[in-house]
Design a protein around this motif. Structure first.
Motif, PDB file in Angstrom:
ATOM      1  N   GLY A 116       0.867  -1.243  -0.019  1.00 33.30           N
ATOM      2  CA  GLY A 116       0.026   0.034  -0.156  1.00 33.30           C
ATOM      3  C   GLY A 116       0.650   1.324  -0.262  1.00 33.30           C
ATOM      4  N   SER A 117       1.983   1.387   0.716  1.00 34.18           N
ATOM      5  CA  SER A 117       2.648   2.694   0.778  1.00 34.18           C
ATOM      6  C   SER A 117       3.885   2.389   0.297  1.00 34.18           C
ATOM      7  CB  SER A 117       2.469   3.316   2.120  1.00 34.18           C
ATOM      8  OG  SER A 117       3.208   2.603   3.115  1.00 34.18           O
ATOM      9  N   LYS A 118       4.774   3.353   0.112  1.00 31.09           N
ATOM     10  CA  LYS A 118       6.317   3.490  -0.193  1.00 31.09           C
ATOM     11  C   LYS A 118       7.043   3.114   0.972  1.00 31.09           C
ATOM     12  CE  LYS A 118       9.886   5.856  -2.749  1.00 31.09           C
ATOM     13  NZ  LYS A 118      10.250   6.969  -3.457  1.00 31.09           N
ATOM     14  N   GLU A 119       6.401   3.884   2.208  1.00 31.54           N
ATOM     15  CA  GLU A 119       7.361   3.739   3.374  1.00 31.54           C
ATOM     16  C   GLU A 119       7.355   2.232   3.889  1.00 31.54           C
ATOM     17  OE1 GLU A 119       4.899   6.018   2.984  1.00 31.54           O
ATOM     18  OE2 GLU A 119       6.323   7.664   2.553  1.00 31.54           O
ATOM     19  N   THR A 120       6.088   1.744   3.933  1.00 27.03           N
ATOM     20  CA  THR A 120       5.991   0.119   4.159  1.00 27.03           C
ATOM     21  C   THR A 120       6.598  -0.783   3.181  1.00 27.03           C
ATOM     22  OG1 THR A 120       3.728   0.997   5.081  1.00 27.03           O
ATOM     23  CG2 THR A 120       4.212  -1.674   4.895  1.00 27.03           C
ATOM     24  N   ALA A 121       6.861  -0.486   1.947  1.00 23.35           N
ATOM     25  CA  ALA A 121       7.454  -1.198   1.049  1.00 23.35           C
ATOM     26  C   ALA A 121       8.925  -1.243   1.387  1.00 23.35           C
ATOM     27  CB  ALA A 121       6.890  -0.833  -0.493  1.00 23.35           C
ATOM     28  N   GLU A 122       9.403  -0.020   1.677  1.00 28.06           N
ATOM     29  CA  GLU A 122      10.872   0.174   2.034  1.00 28.06           C
ATOM     30  C   GLU A 122      11.368  -0.378   3.078  1.00 28.06           C
ATOM     31  OE1 GLU A 122      14.416   1.696   0.840  1.00 28.06           O
ATOM     32  OE2 GLU A 122      12.736   2.435  -0.198  1.00 28.06           O
ATOM     33  N   LYS A 123      10.535  -0.587   3.933  1.00 30.25           N
ATOM     34  CA  LYS A 123      10.692  -1.094   5.477  1.00 30.25           C
ATOM     35  C   LYS A 123      10.628  -2.792   5.185  1.00 30.25           C
ATOM     36  CE  LYS A 123       9.260  -1.371  10.176  1.00 30.25           C
ATOM     37  NZ  LYS A 123       8.158  -1.256  11.142  1.00 30.25           N
ATOM     38  N   TRP A 124       9.849  -3.025   4.383  1.00 31.41           N
ATOM     39  CA  TRP A 124       9.654  -4.686   3.940  1.00 31.41           C
ATOM     40  C   TRP A 124      10.908  -5.006   3.217  1.00 31.41           C
ATOM     41  CZ3 TRP A 124       9.752  -6.813  -0.807  1.00 31.41           C
ATOM     42  CH2 TRP A 124       9.398  -8.148  -0.713  1.00 31.41           C
ATOM     43  N   TYR A 125      11.466  -4.427   2.322  1.00 31.44           N
ATOM     44  CA  TYR A 125      12.613  -4.473   1.604  1.00 31.44           C
ATOM     45  C   TYR A 125      13.562  -4.555   2.105  1.00 31.44           C
ATOM     46  CZ  TYR A 125      15.984  -3.847  -2.012  1.00 31.44           C
ATOM     47  OH  TYR A 125      17.293  -3.586  -2.986  1.00 31.44           O
ATOM     48  N   ARG A 126      13.721  -3.864   3.297  1.00 30.39           N
ATOM     49  CA  ARG A 126      15.166  -3.869   4.181  1.00 30.39           C
ATOM     50  C   ARG A 126      15.214  -4.978   5.329  1.00 30.39           C
ATOM     51  NH1 ARG A 126      18.473   0.000   2.419  1.00 30.39           N
ATOM     52  NH2 ARG A 126      17.629   1.903   1.337  1.00 30.39           N
ATOM     53  N   SER A 127      13.955  -4.981   5.708  1.00 35.64           N
ATOM     54  CA  SER A 127      13.834  -5.833   7.160  1.00 35.64           C
ATOM     55  C   SER A 127      13.350  -7.136   7.209  1.00 35.64           C
ATOM     56  CB  SER A 127      13.597  -4.796   8.317  1.00 35.64           C
ATOM     57  OG  SER A 127      12.166  -4.623   8.001  1.00 35.64           O
ATOM     58  N   GLN A 128      12.469  -7.144   6.115  1.00 43.97           N
ATOM     59  CA  GLN A 128      11.669  -8.454   5.938  1.00 43.97           C
ATOM     60  C   GLN A 128      12.483  -9.778   5.910  1.00 43.97           C
ATOM     61  OE1 GLN A 128       8.445  -9.045   6.878  1.00 43.97           O
ATOM     62  NE2 GLN A 128       8.715 -11.347   6.842  1.00 43.97           N
ATOM     63  N   HIS A 129      12.650 -10.764   6.660  1.00 44.56           N
ATOM     64  CA  HIS A 129      13.589 -12.089   6.258  1.00 44.56           C
ATOM     65  C   HIS A 129      12.452 -12.962   5.844  1.00 44.56           C
ATOM     66  CE1 HIS A 129      16.875 -10.606   8.702  1.00 44.56           C
ATOM     67  NE2 HIS A 129      16.183 -10.178   9.415  1.00 44.56           N
ATOM     68  N   LEU A 130      13.055 -13.524   4.661  1.00 53.63           N
ATOM     69  CA  LEU A 130      12.065 -14.505   4.068  1.00 53.63           C
ATOM     70  C   LEU A 130      12.734 -15.697   4.123  1.00 53.63           C
ATOM     71  CD1 LEU A 130      12.197 -12.485   0.385  1.00 53.63           C
ATOM     72  CD2 LEU A 130      10.279 -12.545   2.228  1.00 53.63           C
ATOM     73  N   GLU A 131      11.666 -16.424   4.827  1.00 48.26           N
ATOM     74  CA  GLU A 131      12.092 -17.890   5.247  1.00 48.26           C
ATOM     75  C   GLU A 131      12.305 -18.836   3.880  1.00 48.26           C
ATOM     76  OE1 GLU A 131      12.487 -19.029   8.312  1.00 48.26           O
ATOM     77  OE2 GLU A 131      11.915 -17.187   8.861  1.00 48.26           O
ATOM     78  N   ALA A 132      11.675 -18.541   2.733  1.00 48.61           N
ATOM     79  CA  ALA A 132      11.995 -19.609   1.693  1.00 48.61           C
ATOM     80  C   ALA A 132      13.312 -19.414   1.141  1.00 48.61           C
ATOM     81  CB  ALA A 132      10.856 -19.222   0.424  1.00 48.61           C
ATOM     82  N   PHE A 133      14.047 -18.300   1.620  1.00 49.94           N
ATOM     83  CA  PHE A 133      15.588 -17.956   1.291  1.00 49.94           C
ATOM     84  C   PHE A 133      16.399 -17.848   2.421  1.00 49.94           C
ATOM     85  CE2 PHE A 133      12.732 -15.828  -2.253  1.00 49.94           C
ATOM     86  CZ  PHE A 133      13.072 -16.726  -3.400  1.00 49.94           C
ATOM     87  N   GLY A 134      16.379 -18.869   3.324  1.00 53.31           N
ATOM     88  CA  GLY A 134      17.175 -18.727   4.428  1.00 53.31           C
ATOM     89  C   GLY A 134      17.179 -17.589   5.231  1.00 53.31           C
ATOM     90  N   GLY A 135      16.021 -16.879   5.373  1.00 53.02           N
ATOM     91  CA  GLY A 135      16.064 -15.839   6.168  1.00 53.02           C
ATOM     92  C   GLY A 135      16.832 -14.620   5.754  1.00 53.02           C
ATOM     93  N   ARG A 136      16.941 -14.299   4.550  1.00 53.19           N
ATOM     94  CA  ARG A 136      17.855 -13.239   4.045  1.00 53.19           C
ATOM     95  C   ARG A 136      16.734 -12.298   3.744  1.00 53.19           C
ATOM     96  NH1 ARG A 136      21.221 -15.061  -1.012  1.00 53.19           N
ATOM     97  NH2 ARG A 136      19.353 -16.624  -0.983  1.00 53.19           N
ATOM     98  N   THR A 137      16.946 -10.878   3.616  1.00 49.68           N
ATOM     99  CA  THR A 137      15.990  -9.887   3.177  1.00 49.68           C
ATOM    100  C   THR A 137      16.147  -9.592   1.678  1.00 49.68           C
ATOM    101  OG1 THR A 137      17.632  -8.015   3.425  1.00 49.68           O
ATOM    102  CG2 THR A 137      16.613  -8.395   5.245  1.00 49.68           C
ATOM    103  N   PRO A 138      14.887  -8.953   1.206  1.00 50.43           N
ATOM    104  CA  PRO A 138      14.843  -8.954  -0.224  1.00 50.43           C
ATOM    105  C   PRO A 138      16.276  -7.843  -0.767  1.00 50.43           C
ATOM    106  CG  PRO A 138      12.807  -8.433   0.637  1.00 50.43           C
ATOM    107  CD  PRO A 138      13.619  -8.626   1.851  1.00 50.43           C
ATOM    108  N   ALA A 139      16.528  -7.070   0.213  1.00 45.16           N
ATOM    109  CA  ALA A 139      17.779  -6.308  -0.070  1.00 45.16           C
ATOM    110  C   ALA A 139      18.900  -7.067  -0.440  1.00 45.16           C
ATOM    111  CB  ALA A 139      17.797  -5.017   0.828  1.00 45.16           C
ATOM    112  N   GLN A 140      19.012  -8.091   0.586  1.00 52.60           N
ATOM    113  CA  GLN A 140      20.153  -8.932   0.502  1.00 52.60           C
ATOM    114  C   GLN A 140      20.075  -9.621  -0.837  1.00 52.60           C
ATOM    115  OE1 GLN A 140      19.817 -10.988   4.144  1.00 52.60           O
ATOM    116  NE2 GLN A 140      21.256  -9.493   5.142  1.00 52.60           N
ATOM    117  N   MET A 141      18.848 -10.220  -1.294  1.00 56.83           N
ATOM    118  CA  MET A 141      18.743 -10.742  -2.463  1.00 56.83           C
ATOM    119  C   MET A 141      18.881 -10.207  -3.636  1.00 56.83           C
ATOM    120  SD  MET A 141      15.520 -13.133  -1.616  1.00 56.83           S
ATOM    121  CE  MET A 141      16.112 -14.262  -3.063  1.00 56.83           C
ATOM    122  N   VAL A 142      18.591  -8.839  -3.768  1.00 57.21           N
ATOM    123  CA  VAL A 142      18.986  -8.098  -4.676  1.00 57.21           C
ATOM    124  C   VAL A 142      20.424  -7.781  -5.082  1.00 57.21           C
ATOM    125  CG1 VAL A 142      18.627  -5.768  -5.851  1.00 57.21           C
ATOM    126  CG2 VAL A 142      16.595  -7.112  -4.985  1.00 57.21           C
TER     127      VAL A 142
END
Length: 163
Positions: free
Chosen positions: A116-142
């Motif tokens: 929904g918002s850019k701020e929430t998406a940015e926070k998700w991008y930097r801090s959401q650990h994805l279990e499907a990828f060994g707990g890495r964040t989207p920023a780390q994957m990029v």
């Protein structure tokens, strides 16, 4: 050539007609002041009086509505354009030619659709650990060059949420 009015799209037929000036809305007696604590220098009237009013007559532009067939064709062309842009992005992802800045922008755009918002998406991008990828964040994957897998996961999650 400058115009102060709204731009008229070329495909729409325009006809100028002369009408009785009394039928047109009148400008308010006093200009509307801007809201807030700031002082406005000079507020413009909400509706301008017809400048071409002569002998109680005024010229008015009438814009014809777009025919349903034309509107449908425009919609179809817009969809085709979007689909071709998606295909180009997918081809760039597949080839691995997407820059890290473009990859981040793509991931954030996909996340903003879902969150929904850019701020929430940015926070998700930097801090959401994805279990499907060994707990890495989207920023780390990029940064690691795994955009293809991340985009596939995000699109699968979006499709799952829709269905």
């Amino acid at each position: 050539m400058t115009t102060s009015a709204k731009k008229i799209r070329i495909p729409q037929p325009v006809k100028q007609v002369v009408v009785d000036a009394a039928l047109l809305p009148k400008a308010p007696a006093q200009p509307v002041a801007a809201k807030g604590k700031r002082k406005a220098k000079a507020a413009a009237p909400v509706i301008a009086s017809p400048a071409a009013a002569v002998d109680g007559k005024a010229k008015v532009n009438i814009v014809a509505p777009v025919a349903p067939q034309v509107a449908a064709m425009r919609h179809k062309l817009k969809q085709q354009s979007v689909q071709s842009q998606i295909a180009r992005v997918d081809a760039a992802i597949e080839a691995g030619t997407v820059s890290s800045a473009d990859a981040k922008a793509l991931v954030l755009a996909l996340a903003m659709k879902r969150l929904g918002s850019k701020e929430t998406a940015e926070k998700w991008y930097r801090s959401q650990h994805l279990e499907a990828f060994g707990g890495r964040t989207p920023a780390q994957m990029v940064r690691g060059g795994e955009l293809k897998a991340l985009v596939a996961l995000m699109r699968a999650e979006a499709a799952q949420n829709k269905g």
